[in-house]
Write an enzyme that holds these catalytic residues in place. Structure first.
Site, mmCIF file in Angstrom:
data_model
loop_
_atom_site.group_PDB
_atom_site.id
_atom_site.type_symbol
_atom_site.label_atom_id
_atom_site.label_comp_id
_atom_site.label_asym_id
_atom_site.label_seq_id
_atom_site.Cartn_x
_atom_site.Cartn_y
_atom_site.Cartn_z
ATOM 1 N N TYR A 109 49.985 46.419 36.574
ATOM 2 C CA TYR A 109 49.391 45.255 36.903
ATOM 3 C C TYR A 109 47.946 45.537 36.146
ATOM 4 C CZ TYR A 109 46.812 41.593 38.938
ATOM 5 O OH TYR A 109 46.115 40.473 39.339
ATOM 6 N N TRP A 111 44.332 42.878 34.104
ATOM 7 C CA TRP A 111 43.933 41.862 33.318
ATOM 8 C C TRP A 111 43.833 42.251 31.753
ATOM 9 C CZ3 TRP A 111 40.831 37.266 34.118
ATOM 10 C CH2 TRP A 111 41.250 36.530 35.449
HETATM 11 N N1 LIG Z 1 38.545 45.225 47.240
HETATM 12 C C1 LIG Z 1 38.806 44.502 46.440
HETATM 13 N N2 LIG Z 1 39.837 44.834 45.589
HETATM 14 C C2 LIG Z 1 40.395 43.685 44.547
HETATM 15 C C3 LIG Z 1 40.054 42.526 44.879
HETATM 16 C C4 LIG Z 1 39.051 42.123 45.886
HETATM 17 O O1 LIG Z 1 38.735 40.987 46.010
HETATM 18 N N3 LIG Z 1 38.550 42.987 46.572
HETATM 19 N N4 LIG Z 1 40.617 41.664 43.751
HETATM 20 C C5 LIG Z 1 41.837 42.195 43.155
HETATM 21 C C6 LIG Z 1 42.156 41.103 41.963
HETATM 22 S S1 LIG Z 1 42.179 39.500 42.326
HETATM 23 C C7 LIG Z 1 42.475 41.401 40.748
HETATM 24 S S2 LIG Z 1 42.979 40.577 39.632
HETATM 25 C C8 LIG Z 1 42.528 43.243 40.587
HETATM 26 C C9 LIG Z 1 41.916 43.346 39.239
HETATM 27 O O2 LIG Z 1 42.283 44.497 38.784
HETATM 28 P P1 LIG Z 1 42.654 45.159 37.282
HETATM 29 O O3 LIG Z 1 42.888 43.963 36.495
HETATM 30 O O4 LIG Z 1 43.442 46.371 37.062
HETATM 31 O O5 LIG Z 1 40.953 45.433 36.764
HETATM 32 P P2 LIG Z 1 40.400 45.496 35.315
HETATM 33 O O6 LIG Z 1 39.239 46.335 35.470
HETATM 34 O O7 LIG Z 1 40.273 44.291 34.612
HETATM 35 O O8 LIG Z 1 41.512 46.565 34.472
HETATM 36 C C10 LIG Z 1 41.674 46.240 33.068
HETATM 37 C C11 LIG Z 1 41.819 47.662 32.523
HETATM 38 O O9 LIG Z 1 42.447 47.596 31.123
HETATM 39 C C12 LIG Z 1 41.592 48.247 30.299
HETATM 40 N N5 LIG Z 1 41.871 47.533 28.987
HETATM 41 C C13 LIG Z 1 41.215 46.335 28.431
HETATM 42 N N6 LIG Z 1 41.753 46.132 27.094
HETATM 43 C C14 LIG Z 1 42.696 46.764 26.982
HETATM 44 C C15 LIG Z 1 43.581 46.840 25.986
HETATM 45 O O10 LIG Z 1 43.475 46.088 24.960
HETATM 46 N N7 LIG Z 1 44.668 47.819 26.036
HETATM 47 C C16 LIG Z 1 44.475 48.772 26.923
HETATM 48 N N8 LIG Z 1 45.724 49.757 26.967
HETATM 49 N N9 LIG Z 1 43.893 48.603 27.980
HETATM 50 C C17 LIG Z 1 42.745 47.782 28.028
HETATM 51 C C18 LIG Z 1 40.229 48.150 30.750
HETATM 52 O O11 LIG Z 1 39.636 49.178 30.144
HETATM 53 C C19 LIG Z 1 40.535 48.371 32.271
HETATM 54 O O12 LIG Z 1 40.581 49.769 32.653
HETATM 55 O O13 LIG Z 1 41.535 43.589 41.309
HETATM 56 C C20 LIG Z 1 41.959 43.386 42.885
HETATM 57 N N10 LIG Z 1 41.217 44.360 43.787
HETATM 58 N N1 LIG Z 2 32.278 37.326 37.361
HETATM 59 C C1 LIG Z 2 33.606 37.408 37.763
HETATM 60 N N2 LIG Z 2 34.306 36.225 37.734
HETATM 61 C C2 LIG Z 2 35.860 36.389 38.201
HETATM 62 C C3 LIG Z 2 36.332 37.818 38.380
HETATM 63 C C4 LIG Z 2 35.475 38.935 37.993
HETATM 64 O O1 LIG Z 2 35.831 40.101 38.118
HETATM 65 N N3 LIG Z 2 34.289 38.649 37.634
HETATM 66 N N4 LIG Z 2 37.676 38.168 38.613
HETATM 67 C C5 LIG Z 2 38.741 36.850 38.695
HETATM 68 C C6 LIG Z 2 39.737 36.825 39.320
HETATM 69 S S1 LIG Z 2 40.987 38.203 38.924
HETATM 70 C C7 LIG Z 2 40.058 36.261 40.503
HETATM 71 S S2 LIG Z 2 41.556 36.435 41.235
HETATM 72 C C8 LIG Z 2 39.155 35.145 40.891
HETATM 73 C C9 LIG Z 2 39.006 35.457 42.495
HETATM 74 O O2 LIG Z 2 38.530 34.361 43.221
HETATM 75 P P1 LIG Z 2 38.097 34.567 44.815
HETATM 76 O O3 LIG Z 2 39.296 35.235 45.390
HETATM 77 O O4 LIG Z 2 37.800 33.290 45.196
HETATM 78 O O5 LIG Z 2 36.795 35.184 44.987
HETATM 79 P P2 LIG Z 2 36.312 36.286 45.567
HETATM 80 O O6 LIG Z 2 35.112 36.472 44.910
HETATM 81 O O7 LIG Z 2 37.065 37.349 46.082
HETATM 82 O O8 LIG Z 2 35.641 35.618 47.041
HETATM 83 C C10 LIG Z 2 35.258 34.256 46.932
HETATM 84 C C11 LIG Z 2 34.131 34.141 48.081
HETATM 85 O O9 LIG Z 2 34.954 33.868 49.292
HETATM 86 C C12 LIG Z 2 34.369 34.360 50.402
HETATM 87 N N5 LIG Z 2 34.959 35.074 51.453
HETATM 88 C C13 LIG Z 2 35.796 36.307 51.501
HETATM 89 N N6 LIG Z 2 36.508 36.246 52.719
HETATM 90 C C14 LIG Z 2 36.320 35.087 53.617
HETATM 91 C C15 LIG Z 2 36.988 34.577 54.661
HETATM 92 O O10 LIG Z 2 37.774 35.305 55.288
HETATM 93 N N7 LIG Z 2 36.710 33.373 54.809
HETATM 94 C C16 LIG Z 2 35.801 32.631 54.317
HETATM 95 N N8 LIG Z 2 35.430 31.449 54.559
HETATM 96 N N9 LIG Z 2 35.195 33.094 52.991
HETATM 97 C C17 LIG Z 2 35.522 34.333 52.641
HETATM 98 C C18 LIG Z 2 33.268 35.502 50.068
HETATM 99 O O11 LIG Z 2 31.987 35.484 50.671
HETATM 100 C C19 LIG Z 2 33.504 35.499 48.280
HETATM 101 O O12 LIG Z 2 32.069 35.147 47.861
HETATM 102 O O13 LIG Z 2 37.914 35.570 40.561
HETATM 103 C C20 LIG Z 2 37.666 35.569 38.830
HETATM 104 N N10 LIG Z 2 36.585 35.533 38.363
HETATM 105 MO MO LIG Z 3 42.650 38.388 40.309
#
Ligand SMILES: Nc1nc2c(c(=O)[nH]1)N[C@H]1C(S)=C(S)[C@@H](COP(=O)(O)OP(=O)(O)OC[C@H]3O[C@@H](n4cnc5c(=O)[nH]c(N)nc54)[C@H](O)[C@@H]3O)O[C@H]1N2
Ligand SMILES: Nc1nc2c(c(=O)[nH]1)N[C@H]1C(S)=C(S)[C@@H](COP(=O)(O)OP(=O)(O)OC[C@H]3O[C@@H](n4cnc5c(=O)[nH]c(N)nc54)[C@H](O)[C@@H]3O)O[C@H]1N2
Ligand SMILES: [Mo]
Length: 746
Positions: A109, A111
Site C-alpha cells: 500500500y 501513494w
Molecule cells: N496517524 C495517522 N496515520 C495515517 C493517517 C492519518 O490520518 N493518521 N493517514 C493514512 C492515510 S489516509 C494514508 S493514504 C497513508 C499514506 O501512507 P503512504 O502512501 O505509505 O505514505 P507515503 O509517504 O506517500 O509513501 C510513499 C513512499 O513511496 C516512495 N516513492 C515515491 N515515488 C516512488 C517511486 O517511483 N518508486 C518507488 N519504489 N517508491 C517511491 C516514497 O519515498 C515513500 O517512501 O498514511 C496513513 N497513516
Molecule cells: N497537504 C497534504 N494534503 C493531503 C495529504 C497529505 O499528506 N498532505 N494526504 C491526502 C490523503 S492520502 C488523504 S486520505 C486526505 C485525508 O483527508 P482527511 O481524512 O479529511 O484529513 P485529516 O487531515 O486526517 O483530517 C481532517 C480534519 O478532521 C479533523 N478531525 C479528526 N478527527 C475528527 C473527529 O473525530 N471529528 C471531527 N469533527 N473532526 C475530526 C481534524 O482536525 C483534521 O484536521 O488528505 C489528502 N491531502
Molecule cells: Mo489517504
C-alpha cells in the site's frame, strides 16, 4: 538553464535545471493556486538521503539465521545490481515453491508518485502476478470504513467519490453547508494520480460570496478557512455520531423529519426513530444527552437542527471521521441525517464526503478512464484488509472477520514493498516493528533511505519521476501531461520497471513482463489505448507524437450530471440505488445479520474502547494526527521546505494555551508525547482556537526510534496510535482515536 514539465500528486510544475542540478521549481499557468509543496523538489530529489546502489542487510546476507530480529538495526552492504537481482529472484522463487504464493505479501500500500507507467505498485503487481501471485491488500488507509459501509447504505465508494454533488452545484443552490471535520485547505493541495488546477479553495470562496453559510464542526477551528466565515462547533474527537443523533432527535421530535421521503426512499426509519426516542434502550438521544458526550451545548445542537431543516442544506464529513474506532458509524449516521432532512437528490442538498480531502472532490470535470499498465490478475485471488498487516504477520493461521466473512491470515515469509511507507502509514509502529521481524525476507524499492528502506533486507534504489519519461493523467483531472526527465538517473538508480524486468529476467519471464516494449513503446501503447477509448466515447485525442511535443492536453468540457441522485429521487423504482433494497438503508438487514457487536444494523453511538480503560486519567488528551501541510505524507520530509516547518528538527504538536499552562509548557518547547504504546518528541505550538483536551500532531516525520530508549525522535504520531480495526465490518485503520499525555522533554 533548461525547463522540464513534471507532474506530482500535489501539482504540475516547471522544473528548471542547470548543470544537472534542480535550481528552481515554478507552478504552471494553468494552475490558479499552485501548491508550494512543489518546493520539496528543489533539494529533495538530489538529497544525500538517496540510495546510491543496491544494498543488502549484512545479517541477512552473512548469518546462517539471517540475522533474525536485527531488521532495522543492522548495517547494509552495497552489492552490484546483478548480484542483488539474483539473490532476490532466488529468494522469491524459494518462498513461492516452498510455501506457496500467499506467503508473499505484496499488497504494498502507498501513494508512490504520479505517472501512469512508472507507478510502483502497478509494476510490482504486474511482476508478481506473472510469477504466480501473492497476498494483496483490500481498500485504502484513506477510506477503508467508508468503502465497506457505504455500499450497504447508499452507493459504492468509487461512484460517490467521482459522481457526488459538485461544488458548482453548491455555489448555485446550497444555503447551509455543514462540514463535520471541516474543509481543511491544506489537504486539497493533493490528489491521487495528480492535479493540474487547484480549485477547491476558490470554489468554496465563491460559495461564500454566493451567500452559502458554513458550519465547521471540528475540534480545531483552523480546519475551515476563516474567510468562509464559518460557525465553529467543537465536538470532542470521535463523538460526531452522538452530536448527529442529538440533531436527529430534534428533527424527529419537532416534526421536522421528512416523513414522506423516509417512507418512499428509505428503509428502516422506524428503527431509527425507536433508537432516537429511546424505546429500545431507555435512553432518548436528546440534545442534552448528546451535549454530555460531545461537548457541544444542547442549545447549539437544537439551533443547528432548526437551521438545517429550514434551508437547503448540504451535509458533509471529512474522511478523517471514518479513520477512528467504529468509523463506519459517523458515515452511516450522516446519511441517516440527510435522509431525515429529505433533500437527497435536490440541487445543493443531501450528503457527500471529503470536500477538501483531495483536490478532485466536488470538481465538475468530465471523468475519463485513461489506459494504464496491464497488471493481469492475481492468481491467488487472496487479500487482507489493508490495515491488518501487523495482525497478519503476528497471527498466521488465525481468522479476521470482515464484511460478513472470515479471512484466514497466511504465514508470511516474504514482503515486497514498492511505493509505500508502512513505517509512515501504519498505527502502533512499535508493534509493527515486532511483527516485521517475523518474515524471512523483506525486499523494498525506494529512492531514499526512508524508514521502510531501513527496515528491509534487500533494497533496490529506484528513480524518481524527475528521472523518467511518463504520462500523468487521471480520471479526475481534465489534463494529461507528458513528463520529460529533468535529470539523469541519480547514482545507480533504476526505474521500478527496470528493477522488475531484471528480476523477471532472472526468473525466466522477462518477455512476458516487458512485452518486448521499452519505456517509449509502453507510453505510446498506453496513449493509443486511451485514443481508442476516447474514440468510443466520441472524441479524439491527438496522436502520441503531437501530445509528446505539446506536452499538455485538455479533455473536452463536458460538465457532469448536476444533481446527484436526482433520478432516484424522481423515481426510486425506475432508478434504484445499488443497495439490496434499492433505497437508502438506514437499517441494513445484511449488516444486522452479520451480528457484529461493534457494527449493528443501524447507525449507533458506540463509545471508543480506550475511553473506558483505567489509563484514561494517565492520558487525558485526544491526539489527532492529520495530514501535513508541507508535504505528502512522509514524502520529501528530508527536504528544506518540509524541514522549515519544524521546531528543532521535530514535527510540531499544537496545543491549547490553557493545556500548556497546566503543564508548564511554552511555545517552542521540546515536548515528549506518550502513552502506553510509545513516546515521541515534538516541538510545541499553541492555538487557542482548538479544544483544550485535544492536541494535533501531523503525520509524516520519518520514524526514528532511539536505539537505547525507544523514544521516537522526529515526531511520528504513529508510535502513539492504536492498531485496531474500525469494527468487524471494515477493519479500517483507527488513527484518530488516540489518547496521550504531553510533558516537557528533559
Ligand atoms: N496517524 C495517522 N496515520 C495515517 C493517517 C492519518 O490520518 N493518521 N493517514 C493514512 C492515510 S489516509 C494514508 S493514504 C497513508 C499514506 O501512507 P503512504 O502512501 O505509505 O505514505 P507515503 O509517504 O506517500 O509513501 C510513499 C513512499 O513511496 C516512495 N516513492 C515515491 N515515488 C516512488 C517511486 O517511483 N518508486 C518507488 N519504489 N517508491 C517511491 C516514497 O519515498 C515513500 O517512501 O498514511 C496513513 N497513516
Ligand atoms: N497537504 C497534504 N494534503 C493531503 C495529504 C497529505 O499528506 N498532505 N494526504 C491526502 C490523503 S492520502 C488523504 S486520505 C486526505 C485525508 O483527508 P482527511 O481524512 O479529511 O484529513 P485529516 O487531515 O486526517 O483530517 C481532517 C480534519 O478532521 C479533523 N478531525 C479528526 N478527527 C475528527 C473527529 O473525530 N471529528 C471531527 N469533527 N473532526 C475530526 C481534524 O482536525 C483534521 O484536521 O488528505 C489528502 N491531502
Ligand atoms: Mo489517504
Amino acid at each position: 538553464m533548461k525547463r522540464y514539465r513534471n507532474a506530482t500528486q500535489w501539482g504540475v510544475y516547471d522544473v528548471l535545471v542547470e548543470a544537472d542540478r534542480v535550481v528552481e521549481v515554478q507552478g504552471i499557468g494553468e494552475d490558479p493556486e499552485a501548491s508550494d509543496i512543489g518546493q520539496v523538489l528543489l533539494d529533495g530529489v538530489q538529497h544525500d538521503t538517496r540510495i546510491q546502489r543496491p544494498a543488502i542487510r549484512r545479517g541477512w546476507l552473512e548469518s546462517p539465521d539471517r540475522g533474525r530480529g536485527r531488521r532495522g538495526a543492522d548495517e547494509f552492504c552495497d552489492v552490484p545490481w546483478d548480484e542483488a537481482l539474483e539473490l532476490a529472484a532466488t529468494e522469491l522463487k524459494r518462498v513461492a515453491d516452498k510455501h506457496g504464493n500467499t506467503a508473499i505479501f505484496a499488497g504494498s500500500y502507498g501513494w508512490a508518485s504520479a505517472g501512469r507507467f512508472h507507478h510502483a505498485q502497478s509494476q510490482l503487481h504486474r511482476f508478481i502476478n506473472l510469477m504466480g501471485g501473492c497476498t494483496r491488500a483490500m481498500n485504502s488507509y484513506s477510506t477503508a470504513a467508508a468503502q465497506v459501509i457505504l455500499p450497504h447504505v447508499i452507493a459504492p465508494w468509487p461512484q460517490m467519490e467521482l459522481q457526488q454533488t459538485t461544488l458548482e452545484n453548491v455555489v448555485e443552490h446550497t444555503q447551509l453547508f455543514v462540514a463535520f471535520g471541516g474543509l481543511p485547505r491544506r489537504n486539497a493541495q493533493v490528489a491521487y494520480g495528480g492535479v493540474t488546477e487547484h480549485r477547491t479553495a476558490l470554489d468554496l470562496r465563491r460559495a461564500r460570496q454566493a451567500g452559502v453559510a458554513f458550519v465547521n464542526i471540528s475540534p480545531v477551528a483552523a480546519d475551515t478557512d476563516s474567510e468562509l466565515d464559518p460557525l465553529w462547533l467543537a465536538p470532542v474527537p470521535g463523538t460526531d455520531v452522538a452530536l448527529m443523533l442529538g440533531l436527529a432527535y430534534v428533527l424527529e421530535t419537532r416534526s421536522l423529519a421528512a416523513t414522506e421521503f423516509l417512507h418512499t426512499h428509505c428503509v428502516g426509519y422506524p428503527r431509527v426513530r425507536d433508537y432516537l426516542l429511546g424505546s429500545a434502550d431507555g435512553i432518548p438521544k436528546t440534545p442534552r444527552w448528546a451535549a454530555a458526550i460531545c461537548g457541544v451545548s444542547a442549545d447549539d445542537i437544537a439551533a443547528l437542527a432548526l437551521e438545517m431543516a429550514t434551508q437547503r442544506t448540504f451535509l458533509t464529513a471529512a474522511w478523517s471521521l471514518q479513520r477512528g474506532d467504529h468509523g463506519e458509524q459517523p458515515y452511516w449516521m450522516l446519511v441517516t441525517l440527510a435522509a431525515m432532512l429529505g433533500q437527497v437528490g435536490l440541487p445543493g442538498g443531501g450528503v457527500g464526503f471529503g470536500y477538501s480531502a483531495e483536490a478532485f472532490v466536488g470538481t465538475n470535470y468530465k471523468r475519463f478512464n485513461w489506459a494504464t499498465l496491464p497488471k493481469g490478475r492475481n492468481p491467488t485471488g487472496f487479500a487482507i484488509p489493508v490495515a491488518r498487516i501487523a495482525d497478519m504477520l503476528l497471527n498466521p493461521g488465525t481468522d479476521v472477520r470482515y464484511d460478513g466473512r472470515a479471512i484466514t491470515y497466511p504465514d508470511t515469509k516474504l514482503i515486497y514493498w514498492a511505493g509505500g511507507n508502512p513505517f509512515h502509514h501504519h498505527q502502533d509502529l512499535n508493534r509493527l516493528v515486532r511483527a516485521w521481524q517475523r518474515p524471512d525476507t523483506v525486499i523494498v524499492n525506494e529512492p531514499w533511505w526512508t524508514p521502510v528502506a531501513q527496515y528491509a533486507d534487500i533494497v533496490f534504489p529506484a528513480t524518481t519521476s524527475l528521472e523518467r519519461n511518463d504520462i500523468c493523467a487521471s480520471s479526475h483531472d481534465p489534463f494529461a501531461h507528458y513528463m520529460h526527465p529533468a535529470l539523469p538517473p541519480q547514482h545507480e538508480a533504476r526505474s521500478d520497471h527496470e528493477i522488475f524486468a531484471g528480476l523477471a529476467e532472472h526468473l525466466g519471464f522477462a518477455e512476458a513482463f516487458t512485452d518486448n516494449k521499452d519505456e517509449q513503446e509502453w507510453l505510446r501503447d498506453m496513449w493509443q489505448r486511451s485514443q481508442q477509448a476516447a474514440a468510443q466515447q466520441g472524441f479524439q485525442l491527438p496522436s502520441f507524437d503531437v501530445f509528446q511535443t505539446q506536452g499538455i492536453y485538455r479533455l473536452p468540457d463536458e460538465p457532469r450530471v448536476q444533481d446527484w441522485l436526482a433520478d432516484f429521487r424522481s423515481n426510486p423504482e425506475a432508478f434504484p440505488l445499488s443497495t439490496p433494497s434499492g433505497k437508502l438503508e438506514l437499517f441494513s438487514s445484511t449488516v444486522a445479520a452479520f451480528d457484529y457487536a461493534d457494527c449493528p444494523g443501524q447507525a449507533t453511538w458506540l463509545e471508543p474502547l480506550e475511553w473506558r480503560s483505567s489509563k484514561r486519567e494517565l492520558y487525558p488528551l485526544h491526539l489527532l494526527s492529520p495530514q501535513p501541510r508541507r508535504r505528502l505524507h512522509s514524502q520529501y520530509d528530508q527536504s528544506r521546505f518540509s524541514q522549515a516547518g519544524k521546531i528543532a528538527g521535530c514535527e510540531v504538536l499544537t496545543m491549547h494555551p490553557e493545556a500548556a499552562v497546566q503543564r508548564n509548557l511554552l511555545a517552542g518547547d521540546l515536548v515528549r508525547v506518550f502513552n502506553e504504546r510509545g513516546a515521541c518528541l515534538a516541538g510545541l505550538a499553541l492555538d487557542d482556537r482548538q479544544r483544550v483536551d485535544t492536541v494535533v500532531l501531523p503525520t509524516g516525520a520519518w520514524f526514528k526510534p532511539c536505539p537505547e530508549t525507544g523514544l521516537e525522535l522526529n515526531g511520528n504520531p504513529n508510535v502513539l496510535t492504536r492498531d485496531k480495526g474500525t469494527s468487524a465490518l471494515a477493519q479500517g485503520p483507527t488513527a484518530h482515536t488516540c489518547l496521550v499525555q504531553v510533558e516537557k522533554y528533559q
